[in-house]
Design an enzyme around this catalytic site. Structure first.
Site, PDB file in Angstrom:
ATOM      1  N   THR A 182       0.834  -1.180  -0.088  1.00  0.00           N
ATOM      2  CA  THR A 182      -0.002   0.095  -0.104  1.00  0.00           C
ATOM      3  C   THR A 182       0.914   1.291  -0.104  1.00  0.00           C
ATOM      4  OG1 THR A 182      -1.629  -1.098   1.366  1.00  0.00           O
ATOM      5  CG2 THR A 182      -1.861   1.112   1.267  1.00  0.00           C
ATOM      6  N   LYS A 242      -6.728   1.138  -3.609  1.00  0.00           N
ATOM      7  CA  LYS A 242      -6.422   1.001  -2.390  1.00  0.00           C
ATOM      8  C   LYS A 242      -6.484   1.551  -1.366  1.00  0.00           C
ATOM      9  CE  LYS A 242      -5.348  -2.183   1.008  1.00  0.00           C
ATOM     10  NZ  LYS A 242      -4.094  -2.918   0.772  1.00  0.00           N
ATOM     11  N   LYS A 294       0.122   4.486   8.971  1.00  0.00           N
ATOM     12  CA  LYS A 294       0.636   4.738   7.896  1.00  0.00           C
ATOM     13  C   LYS A 294      -0.376   4.937   6.884  1.00  0.00           C
ATOM     14  CE  LYS A 294       1.754   0.908   5.351  1.00  0.00           C
ATOM     15  NZ  LYS A 294       0.895   0.932   4.339  1.00  0.00           N
TER      16      LYS A 294
END
Length: 311
Positions: free
Chosen positions: A106, A182, A250
């Site tokens: 990701t 995503k 994150k």
């Protein structure tokens, strides 16, 4: 670790870089589908687990990628992906012309576009292919893959994609689109987990029967996939990490960066990010992301089930 066996040439050759809970399942799925799979991980014990399953191990990413038609990178973020490609013993210098690099991390779409451009300049293909579904679906070869890249990248990657995924979404002909899809998923996932933890801990504060709350909400309009999936961790008092707090520190950080660059307000994602940051700061960063419920409990004095709760 045993030396690399020679590829017989009769099977599509694949390398998996990163044999954690997701990567190991993906490597096993490709091997089960008949691909000739070599695995590498920074932790030798992870490679040993794959070798014990009958796979092949490599001592470096470059050694794993040397004869591969498909190289699958299953690491955490863009920086680690760059290191896999271009760091010491990286795969880019070892891959044969025309092979495909499948990036499952990701990351910011702009980073994916940059990595793709640098990879393709070497005569390689790059498939921007983040994944969703968790370790159990990785083990069964039933992941959802959100992919973008050239037709050549898709065609070369197809045997690996078919083995690893239950559903492959082809989202565009250039890298970055898969990463953007995503990040939309991660925005929703992070907010939904925070909402689920807020709700179940408020229920505890109200003195409600939490098992009954779970039963009622999962049959009602307020349910979400994340409520249904994460609240059982809270009910069991088990915060063993299946997806950690740090993942959403994150990912929601990336969402905020993307939103800021577009001058786009994302207040719900921002509020959720603050809760993940607080949980990490409270020492829960490596625990399961359902630990947000523990943070709410600490702030409010609510009592949640402990791991010693009777079944």
């Amino acid at each position: 670790m045993p030396p690399l066996a020679e590829n017989s040439g009769s099977a599509v050759a694949a390398a998996v870089i990163g044999l954690g809970s997701m990567g190991l399942g993906m490597a096993r799925s490709m091997k089960r589908a008949g691909l000739d799979v070599v695995g590498y991980d920074i932790t030798p014990a992870a490679v040993d687990r794959f070798v014990a399953d009958g796979g092949r191990g490599a001592a470096t990413p470059a050694a794993a990628a040397k004869d591969a038609d498909i190289v699958v990178s299953v690491v955490v973020n863009g920086a680690q992906t760059e290191a896999v490609l271009f760091g010491a013993e990286g795969v880019a210098c070892a891959m044969k012309p025309g092979a495909v690099f499948i990036s499952s991390a990701t990351m910011d779409p702009a980073v994916a576009r940059d990595l793709a451009q640098r990879t393709e300049a070497l005569g390689l293909h790059y498939l921007d292919a983040p994944i969703s579904g968790g370790a159990a679906k990785a083990a069964r070869g039933e992941l959802t893959i959100m992919a973008s890249g050239s037709r050549q990248a898709f065609d070369t990657a197809r045997p690996g994609l078919d083995a690893m995924a239950g559903k492959v979404y082809e989202l565009g002909d250039e890298a970055g689109k898969g990463a953007a899809f995503k990040m939309i998923n991660q925005l929703l996932a992070g907010v939904h987990i925070a909402a689920a933890c807020e709700a179940i801990t408020l229920a505890a504060k109200q003195g409600l029967d939490l098992d009954k709350v779970y039963e009622v909400i999962t049959a009602s309009a307020g349910n979400s996939w994340m409520f249904e999936n994460r609240v059982p961790h809270v009910l069991a008092g088990d915060y063993t990490p299946l997806s950690s707090i740090e993942i959403f520190v994150k990912d929601l950080g990336i969402v905020q960066d993307m939103a800021r660059s577009e001058r786009y307000p994302a207040p719900l994602a921002a509020a959720a990010l603050q809760m993940y940051l607080a949980a990490s700061g409270a020492g829960m960063g490596r625990d399961d992301d359902s630990s947000l419920a523990r943070l709410y409990a600490k702030l409010s004095g609510a009592e949640l089930p402990s791991a010693t709760k009777e079944p």
